[in-house]
Design a protein around this motif. Structure first.
Motif, PDB file in Angstrom:
ATOM      1  N   THR A   1       8.505  33.760  -3.911  1.00 23.91           N
ATOM      2  CA  THR A   1       8.986  33.621  -5.285  1.00 23.91           C
ATOM      3  C   THR A   1       8.353  34.630  -6.228  1.00 23.91           C
ATOM      4  O   THR A   1       8.550  34.550  -7.428  1.00 23.91           O
ATOM      5  N   GLY A   2       7.599  35.578  -5.704  1.00 19.73           N
ATOM      6  CA  GLY A   2       6.970  36.564  -6.567  1.00 19.73           C
ATOM      7  C   GLY A   2       5.478  36.583  -6.362  1.00 19.73           C
ATOM      8  O   GLY A   2       4.932  35.859  -5.535  1.00 19.73           O
ATOM      9  N   PRO A   3       4.770  37.431  -7.106  1.00 22.60           N
ATOM     10  CA  PRO A   3       3.333  37.581  -6.917  1.00 22.60           C
ATOM     11  C   PRO A   3       2.578  36.314  -7.263  1.00 22.60           C
ATOM     12  O   PRO A   3       2.986  35.537  -8.115  1.00 22.60           O
ATOM     13  N   GLY A   4       1.451  36.117  -6.565  1.00 20.68           N
ATOM     14  CA  GLY A   4       0.637  34.950  -6.819  1.00 20.68           C
ATOM     15  C   GLY A   4      -0.465  35.244  -7.826  1.00 20.68           C
ATOM     16  O   GLY A   4      -0.478  36.279  -8.482  1.00 20.68           O
ATOM     17  N   GLN A   5      -1.406  34.314  -7.939  1.00 23.55           N
ATOM     18  CA  GLN A   5      -2.515  34.419  -8.877  1.00 23.55           C
ATOM     19  C   GLN A   5      -3.793  34.793  -8.116  1.00 23.55           C
ATOM     20  O   GLN A   5      -3.872  34.640  -6.907  1.00 23.55           O
ATOM     21  N   PRO A   6      -4.823  35.242  -8.839  1.00 27.01           N
ATOM     22  CA  PRO A   6      -6.058  35.634  -8.161  1.00 27.01           C
ATOM     23  C   PRO A   6      -6.946  34.458  -7.767  1.00 27.01           C
ATOM     24  O   PRO A   6      -7.923  34.641  -7.045  1.00 27.01           O
TER      25      PRO A   6
END
Length: 203
Positions: free
Chosen positions: A22-27
């Motif tokens: 669904t797209g880039p994740g978080q750090p």
């Protein structure tokens, strides 16, 4: 090469669970028990496969999650998983030598196999230090996730009264050395300690 690697990693991630990206994740992500997991440089928390309510996180190259972005892949590409156990499951601190010795027994290998993706594993090496026990394993059969290496490091540590397991598995196309894989798992350990008020301990 990097484009091909990105396609392969996205396909590998999809194999972990039958849903699309669904797209880039978080750090970073907060898992059950208020355990914070932070990703190494170049890695992000996968927003689809990660399950905070069950204490599970998958970390992968940010560039693979956002193929239309301009991010670069980390030098060492792998799939990193973090699993947080139930309250009171802590079992490493103060028992490091016994924990390590157990993992070197047939019973320990059987326990690792039961909790591994892909089935039976052989123990190839272990290391231990304060509140940290690591084991290097090799799959006895094909890896459970297509396109990944047959070897991996798994590290056990206690965080906030819970047993936390970190595993690092490289990709078949760009395999990690044993030392490279260990370095990555120790990076995650250091970030885990830092994010949760502890002190990073190298094995």
């Amino acid at each position: 090469m990097r484009a091909a690697l990105g396609v392969m990693l996205v396909a590998t991630l999809a194999a972990c669970e039958p849903v699309g990206m669904t797209g880039p994740g978080q750090p970073a992500v907060r898992l059950m028990g208020d355990v914070v997991v932070a990703a190494p440089d170049g890695y992000c928390v996968d927003p689809v496969v990660t399950r905070p309510q069950t204490g599970f996180a998958l970390l992968a190259a940010c560039a693979a999650m956002d193929p239309d972005g301009d991010g670069s892949f980390p030098d060492d590409v792998a799939l990193i998983t973090v699993q947080v156990g139930a309250a009171g499951s802590a079992a490493v601190a103060g028992q490091e030598d016994a924990f390590r010795a157990f993992l070197e027994t047939p019973q320990g290998a059987a326990l690792l196999s039961a909790s591994a993706i892909g089935g039976p594993v052989a123990v190839r090496g272990t290391q231990a230090n304060t509140n940290a026990v690591a084991v290097y394993t090799q799959d006895a059969g094909p890896p459970g996730v297509a396109g990944t290496q047959s070897t991996s490091w798994r590290l056990f540590t206690d965080v906030k009264g819970r047993l936390v397991t970190v595993s690092v598995r490289g990709l078949e196309q760009t395999p990690l050395s044993q030392d490279g894989s260990l370095d990555l798992v120790l990076q995650v350990l250091g970030l885990l300690r830092g994010a949760n008020g502890g002190t990073a301990t190298a094995t």
